[in-house]
Motif scaffolding. Structure first.
Motif, PDB file in Angstrom:
ATOM      1  N   THR B 300      33.117   5.332  65.466  1.00 54.38           N
ATOM      2  CA  THR B 300      33.396   6.308  65.946  1.00 54.38           C
ATOM      3  C   THR B 300      32.697   7.722  66.081  1.00 54.38           C
ATOM      4  N   PRO B 301      32.163   8.345  67.061  1.00 51.95           N
ATOM      5  CA  PRO B 301      31.130   9.284  66.365  1.00 51.95           C
ATOM      6  C   PRO B 301      31.747  10.866  66.564  1.00 51.95           C
ATOM      7  N   THR B 302      31.159  11.578  66.052  1.00 52.83           N
ATOM      8  CA  THR B 302      31.612  12.643  66.012  1.00 52.83           C
ATOM      9  C   THR B 302      30.334  13.973  66.211  1.00 52.83           C
ATOM     10  N   LEU B 303      31.152  15.028  66.427  1.00 52.35           N
ATOM     11  CA  LEU B 303      29.831  16.199  67.106  1.00 52.35           C
ATOM     12  C   LEU B 303      28.828  16.425  65.892  1.00 52.35           C
ATOM     13  N   GLU B 304      27.392  16.465  66.364  1.00 49.77           N
ATOM     14  CA  GLU B 304      26.820  16.440  65.412  1.00 49.77           C
ATOM     15  C   GLU B 304      24.994  17.802  66.370  1.00 49.77           C
ATOM     16  N   ARG B 305      24.725  18.249  65.714  1.00 49.73           N
ATOM     17  CA  ARG B 305      24.034  19.079  66.386  1.00 49.73           C
ATOM     18  C   ARG B 305      22.823  18.615  66.682  1.00 49.73           C
ATOM     19  N   HIS B 306      22.485  18.293  67.719  1.00 55.95           N
ATOM     20  CA  HIS B 306      20.567  17.779  68.421  1.00 55.95           C
ATOM     21  C   HIS B 306      20.298  18.987  69.024  1.00 55.95           C
ATOM     22  N   GLY B 307      19.464  19.577  68.713  1.00 50.17           N
ATOM     23  CA  GLY B 307      18.403  21.202  69.022  1.00 50.17           C
ATOM     24  C   GLY B 307      20.025  22.000  69.543  1.00 50.17           C
ATOM     25  N   ASP B 308      19.930  22.620  70.570  1.00 48.57           N
ATOM     26  CA  ASP B 308      21.010  23.535  70.552  1.00 48.57           C
ATOM     27  C   ASP B 308      22.247  23.077  70.983  1.00 48.57           C
ATOM     28  N   SER B 309      22.835  21.537  71.277  1.00 44.66           N
ATOM     29  CA  SER B 309      23.397  21.391  71.438  1.00 44.66           C
ATOM     30  C   SER B 309      24.376  20.543  70.371  1.00 44.66           C
ATOM     31  N   GLN B 310      25.569  20.366  70.806  1.00 51.78           N
ATOM     32  CA  GLN B 310      26.296  19.333  70.181  1.00 51.78           C
ATOM     33  C   GLN B 310      26.660  17.814  70.636  1.00 51.78           C
ATOM     34  N   VAL B 311      26.394  16.716  69.846  1.00 54.87           N
ATOM     35  CA  VAL B 311      26.665  16.246  70.448  1.00 54.87           C
ATOM     36  C   VAL B 311      27.757  14.673  69.842  1.00 54.87           C
ATOM     37  N   ALA B 312      28.058  13.532  70.228  1.00 46.00           N
ATOM     38  CA  ALA B 312      29.145  13.043  69.748  1.00 46.00           C
ATOM     39  C   ALA B 312      28.468  11.637  70.441  1.00 46.00           C
ATOM     40  N   CYS B 313      27.556  11.081  69.544  1.00 47.77           N
ATOM     41  CA  CYS B 313      27.275   9.938  70.186  1.00 47.77           C
ATOM     42  C   CYS B 313      25.902   9.624  69.116  1.00 47.77           C
ATOM     43  N   LEU B 314      26.355   8.062  69.230  1.00 50.23           N
ATOM     44  CA  LEU B 314      25.389   7.495  67.986  1.00 50.23           C
ATOM     45  C   LEU B 314      24.169   7.004  67.659  1.00 50.23           C
ATOM     46  N   ARG B 315      23.943   7.735  69.778  1.00 53.81           N
ATOM     47  CA  ARG B 315      22.556   7.198  69.399  1.00 53.81           C
ATOM     48  C   ARG B 315      21.589   8.235  70.332  1.00 53.81           C
ATOM     49  N   ALA B 316      22.485   9.596  70.250  1.00 49.10           N
ATOM     50  CA  ALA B 316      22.116  10.875  70.675  1.00 49.10           C
ATOM     51  C   ALA B 316      20.139  10.772  70.434  1.00 49.10           C
ATOM     52  N   ALA B 317      20.163  10.409  68.798  1.00 47.66           N
ATOM     53  CA  ALA B 317      18.842  11.122  68.637  1.00 47.66           C
ATOM     54  C   ALA B 317      17.533   9.743  69.555  1.00 47.66           C
ATOM     55  N   GLU B 318      17.330   8.877  69.293  1.00 50.52           N
ATOM     56  CA  GLU B 318      16.873   7.892  69.470  1.00 50.52           C
ATOM     57  C   GLU B 318      17.074   8.400  71.444  1.00 50.52           C
ATOM     58  N   LEU B 319      18.257   8.396  71.775  1.00 55.47           N
ATOM     59  CA  LEU B 319      18.197   8.675  74.139  1.00 55.47           C
ATOM     60  C   LEU B 319      17.044   9.885  73.782  1.00 55.47           C
ATOM     61  N   ILE B 320      17.427  11.196  73.255  1.00 54.22           N
ATOM     62  CA  ILE B 320      16.634  12.046  73.110  1.00 54.22           C
ATOM     63  C   ILE B 320      15.095  12.023  73.402  1.00 54.22           C
ATOM     64  N   ASP B 321      14.559  10.887  72.313  1.00 52.90           N
ATOM     65  CA  ASP B 321      13.161  10.615  72.484  1.00 52.90           C
ATOM     66  C   ASP B 321      13.130   9.419  73.923  1.00 52.90           C
ATOM     67  N   GLU B 322      14.316   9.555  74.271  1.00 51.43           N
ATOM     68  CA  GLU B 322      13.345   7.904  75.412  1.00 51.43           C
ATOM     69  C   GLU B 322      13.574   8.544  76.628  1.00 51.43           C
ATOM     70  N   THR B 323      14.169   9.898  76.049  1.00 50.22           N
ATOM     71  CA  THR B 323      14.235  10.967  77.990  1.00 50.22           C
ATOM     72  C   THR B 323      13.609  12.126  77.838  1.00 50.22           C
ATOM     73  N   GLN B 324      13.125  11.581  76.740  1.00 50.95           N
ATOM     74  CA  GLN B 324      11.902  13.695  76.611  1.00 50.95           C
ATOM     75  C   GLN B 324      11.249  13.523  77.985  1.00 50.95           C
ATOM     76  N   GLY B 325      11.156  14.511  78.735  1.00 53.13           N
ATOM     77  CA  GLY B 325       9.490  14.992  79.484  1.00 53.13           C
ATOM     78  C   GLY B 325      10.327  13.465  80.541  1.00 53.13           C
ATOM     79  N   GLU B 326      10.950  13.110  80.142  1.00 51.20           N
ATOM     80  CA  GLU B 326      11.326  11.955  82.009  1.00 51.20           C
ATOM     81  C   GLU B 326      11.928  13.411  83.378  1.00 51.20           C
ATOM     82  N   GLY B 327      11.803  14.561  82.834  1.00 49.52           N
ATOM     83  CA  GLY B 327      12.674  15.795  84.348  1.00 49.52           C
ATOM     84  C   GLY B 327      13.691  15.253  84.963  1.00 49.52           C
ATOM     85  N   LEU B 328      15.005  15.238  83.827  1.00 53.92           N
ATOM     86  CA  LEU B 328      16.368  15.088  84.739  1.00 53.92           C
ATOM     87  C   LEU B 328      16.550  16.376  84.996  1.00 53.92           C
ATOM     88  N   ARG B 329      17.001  16.445  86.260  1.00 57.75           N
ATOM     89  CA  ARG B 329      17.556  16.942  87.083  1.00 57.75           C
ATOM     90  C   ARG B 329      16.822  18.282  87.405  1.00 57.75           C
TER      91      ARG B 329
END
Lengths: 293, 329, 263
Positions: B300-329
């Protein structure tokens, strides 16, 4: 039997459903159901169960106490009380059954039609029902007896007419409420005929509630008809009837042998209470289901 | 900064359910801050808001802490609860018509709590009711006092409900879907009033809504909730520009845009998790496009700080790298 | 061009002194999709109910493929226009399974191969065998709305009216149902009248839109043009009311008040 159950999976699942439903009943409801079934069976099988002819008074054995020969004693006319209770159950239960059947069928049709048509038809039917409400059912029954003579027929018809507005009003309000739901509008948009929607879709939707109400009505009708018989206006002796039994046994009470009066009274009370408990139970269950849906 | 509402590790569970109603929820609202709690039906957002008034589901076991204006309300006595409800926090609801007695005048409705609870005299209460109706932007307060609820539109009645909530002179206003039942143009009016109250009175606001765009445009911070857990907590700008949790991204991708290119919507598959369904690991795993079997359904993921946000996702770190520069909305 | 699929002229409806719809006219070409946009009291729902024959217009005419709807028989009318209502919790018969509900419509319209058509419909809206065997109570809001869409499509109507058909759904479910509707539009070429208060959702599904305000059309046109260059102040207010980054509720409130004072 095993082949039968295998070849009828639907029947089997239905039986299973009933068994499961029985298991969910509370104890008071179960006891009431058992009592009703016992009384009903007694009435149905009365001719085979009664030890004596209930109409045949043995004047040499009047006001006998409980004994081996007469389990529940005899009344002032020498009628065997047990036999009379069994046979009396037939008329005493058949009367209210007729009242309820007639008033439910006609009440449901009137209510359904009124709500479905709406507008001035609805208003007119509503006023007519209001006028009918103004007549006490017992008074109407006495009037019918005065016009058409004593017996079971006239009071049952009169009382059925007097009870009809209760069912009609209930069905009217339930239908009017159900009718506004979009699923009924959807049926209309699909091209179904008004008669199909009203009878095949609306009526089954409100049916269980009508049934619960009719069960309670049965209790009232039983009380009213017993009162009528007690007054000597209903079923006439020697035809056995619980209300008539109470009337006939007034002398027996004075003589210190009250069983032939007390027992039919007890049966009336038991049946009315049991029917009401069961009716209310189904009513509550429906209300609960409605709240959940 | 003074913390008005401080929820820490709040778990609300009930026997017979597959999962807790609330699971380790932590959330804070500070003085004069507007915070949004966003989620779909069954996410537990309304239950969370209600705990701030000491309202817990009947028969539930509660652990964790809910501190409102310095008072702990979990297992609080009637006196403490009364003080919280009559002087610290108030609540407004989705359907304003459900909250008023239809046969009483607006004036009686507003002055009753002022007289009976706040102990004002009749004249004082009336004067204050007039002032409150003015504060929520009602055009003609003296006339409204004499009106009945049915004479007012939904938007006007919601303002009356806000005025009613203000009779307790609260420091925290809990708003449970306050504009969901109202028209879109009325929504802006209600939001404008809430914004003004926040500015003028330093009111802290907790806005419960299903509308992520609304939440991000009027609140400072947003909590995204799913199946009783906080999935992401972030400042509004960060949440919409760099959504970190796959669920947040899914929500943003579910609403068709009003301007710009119109791609085919990429909805989150499946339906929100019901209360009867048991969870192991991440509650969003079953609907997540980035799920890793063996990981996401085990831990069970717990809230962890990534940048300005707190995210409860085990893969948050890799997913952020993946989507970097993809221009989400 | 030949006769439009749907041709509405001069529709009026008044309840007492309250004018619900006043002189409404529009056409829908074959395969077209039109949004009726408005808030409560705009007359959009009354219009939808007149289109499906649940309300009788005081004046005006509705033609489907050139035939007046008012003169059509019950079954013919059903094949002309169908509707999906807003609330999936109330629009399905609670006592029928989804399969039975679909079969019911097909039997009424004497469909030659009901079982195959039911399967086809379920497939079209993305429901499986489990959902087909369930009663509405056993389904989620999204599944119920899919079932309601399947029921409306069953008799292959010319026009499908969607009355706020996705507003009651959760955001993630709303997107799923919107995609189902977009696919159906593409695959069947059915004409769609989409009644909604949500401009973004209308944009997703419609080519054209009518903006209704107090029973009157204040603006009409291609949806993109309407959104990028709105002419009527009410249309502008509606567009700016949608929350977005840098949104100022105060400004919109003033805009709204100015509009109210003028009318």
């Amino acid at each position: 039997m095993s082949t039968a159950t295998v070849s009828h999976p639907r029947l089997q699942s239905r039986l299973g459903g009933w068994a499961a439903r029985l298991g969910r009943l509370t104890w008071p409801v179960r006891i009431c159901a058992v009592l009703l079934v016992l009384v009903g069976l007694g009435a149905v099988f009365a001719p085979w169960l009664e030890p004596y002819d209930p109409t045949d008074g043995d004047l040499s054995n009047t006001l006998v106490a409980m004994s081996g020969a007469h389990w529940l004693g005899t009344d002032a006319g020498g009628h065997d009380t047990f036999s009379q209770l069994l046979a009396g159950g037939r008329t005493s239960l058949l009367g209210p059954l007729g009242v309820v059947l007639f008033s439910t069928v006609f009440g449901a049709l009137v209510g359904l039609f009124s709500a479905w048509r709406g507008g001035w038809v609805d208003a007119l039917i509503g006023r007519v029902l209001d006028v009918m409400f103004a007549f006490p059912s017992l008074l109407l029954a006495i009037l019918a007896v005065a016009l058409f003579g004593k017996g079971l027929g006239a009071p049952v018809v009169a009382m059925a007419i007097a009870y009809m507005p209760y069912t009609a009003r209930l069905v009217r309000s339930l239908t009017a409420q159900e009718k506004t739901r979009p699923y009924i509008a959807a049926y209309r948009v699909q091209g179904h005929s008004p008669a199909f929607i009203a009878l095949r879709r609306l009526l089954p939707a409100v049916g269980p509630t009508i049934l619960a109400q009719s069960t309670v009505n049965f209790g009232y009708a039983l009380l009213d008809l017993a009162a009528l018989s007690f007054l000597g206006l209903g079923v006439q002796p020697p035809t056995p009837d619980w209300g008539a039994m109470i009337n006939q046994s007034q002398a027996a009470v004075l003589e210190g042998q009250p069983l032939s009066a007390v027992l039919p009274a007890v049966l009336v009370v038991v049946v009315v209470v049991a029917v009401t408990v069961i009716g209310e139970h189904f009513g509550d269950r429906l209300a609960g289901r409605e709240a959940k849906a | 900064m003074n913390t008005l509402l401080d929820i820490k590790g709040l778990t609300v569970a009930m026997a017979g359910l597959g999962r807790p109603i609330l699971d380790e929820v932590s959330l804070a609202v500070h003085d004069g801050e507007a915070v949004a709690l966003v989620g779909e039906s069954g996410s537990g957002k309304s239950v969370t808001a209600r705990t701030a008034l000491g309202l817990f589901p009947g028969g539930a076991t509660v652990s964790g802490s809910v501190v409102v204006g310095g008072t702990e309300v979990v297992a609080a006595g009637p006196g403490d609860l009364r003080r919280v409800r009559t002087s610290v926090a108030s609540m407004i609801f989705q359907d304003p018509r459900a909250g008023v007695n239809p046969v009483r005048r607006i004036g009686d409705f507003l002055t009753e709590p002022l007289r009976r609870i706040q102990g004002r005299s009749k004249a004082e209460a009336t004067a204050q009711a007039l002032e409150l109706l003015g504060a929520v932007g009602m055009p003609d307060p003296p006339r409204h006092l004499r009106q009945f609820p049915h004479e007012l539109s939904g938007g006007m009645l919601q303002r009356v409900m806000i005025a009613y909530a203000l009779t307790a002179d609260p420091r925290l206003l809990l708003c449970d879907e306050p504009t969901t039942a109202l028209d879109v143009t009325t929504q802006a009016e209600i939001m404008a009033i809430l914004g003004r109250l926040r500015r003028d009175r330093g009111l802290g606001i907790l806005l419960i809504t299903h509308d992520l765009d609304l939440a991000a445009s009027v609140c400072d911070r947003v909590y995204v909730m799913y199946a009783g857990r906080i999935m992401e907590a972030a400042p509004s700008a960060a949440l919409t520009s760099v959504p970190r949790h796959p669920y947040t991204r899914g929500l943003l991708g579910s609403a068709p845009p009003l301007t710009g290119p119109m791609p085919r919507l990429a909805p989150i598959p499946g339906a929100p998790l019901g209360l009867a369904e048991a969870v192991s690991g991440c509650p969003f795993a079953a609907r997540c496009a980035h799920v890793v079997p063996g990981l996401c359904d085990a831990t069970t993921p717990t809230l962890e700080r990534h940048g300005d946000s707190q995210v409860a996702c085990l893969r948050a770190a890799e997913l952020i790298d993946e989507t970097q520069g993809e221009g989400l909305r | 061009m030949s006769t439009p699929l749907l041709d509405v002229t001069g529709l009026c409806k008044t309840y007492g002194t309250n004018v619900a719809v006043s002189d409404l006219s529009f056409t829908l070409p074959a395969g077209g999709s039109l949004g009726l946009v408005g808030e409560s009291g705009s007359g959009k729902t009354t219009t939808a109910r007149m289109l499906i024959g649940l309300e009788r217009p005081d004046r005006g005419q509705i033609l489907v493929k050139g035939e007046p709807l008012a003169a059509a028989s019950r079954l013919a009318r059903a094949k002309a226009v169908q509707i999906v209502f807003q609330d999936p919790y109330l629009s399905l018969d609670p006592r029928l399974t989804i399969r039975a509900a679909l079969d019911d419509v097909l039997r009424l319209h004497r469909h030659p191969d009901r079982a195959a058509r039911v399967t086809e419909l379920l497939d079209q809206v993305g429901l499986g065998a489990r959902e087909a065997a369930a009663k509405p109570r056993g389904l989620s809001g999204g599944q119920r709305q899919r079932a309601a869409i399947a029921r409306a499509l069953a008799v292959e109507p010319d026009v499908l009216v969607l009355d706020e058909a996705v507003s009651a759904l959760d955001v993630s479910i709303q997107a799923q149902v919107l995609n189902v509707l977009a696919d159906i539009r593409r695959e069947t070429g059915i004409g769609i009248v989409f009644v909604s208060h949500d401009l973004a959702v209308v944009r997703y599904l419609c080519d054209e839109a009518l903006v209704l305000h107090r029973g009157v059309v204040v603006e009409r046109g291609a949806i993109e043009a309407l959104l990028t260059d709105p002419q009527d102040p009410y249309t502008r207010l509606l567009i700016s009311s949608v929350p977005h980054a840098g949104w100022s509720p105060e400004e919109i409130s003033e805009q709204r008040r100015a509009l109210q004072q003028r009318s």
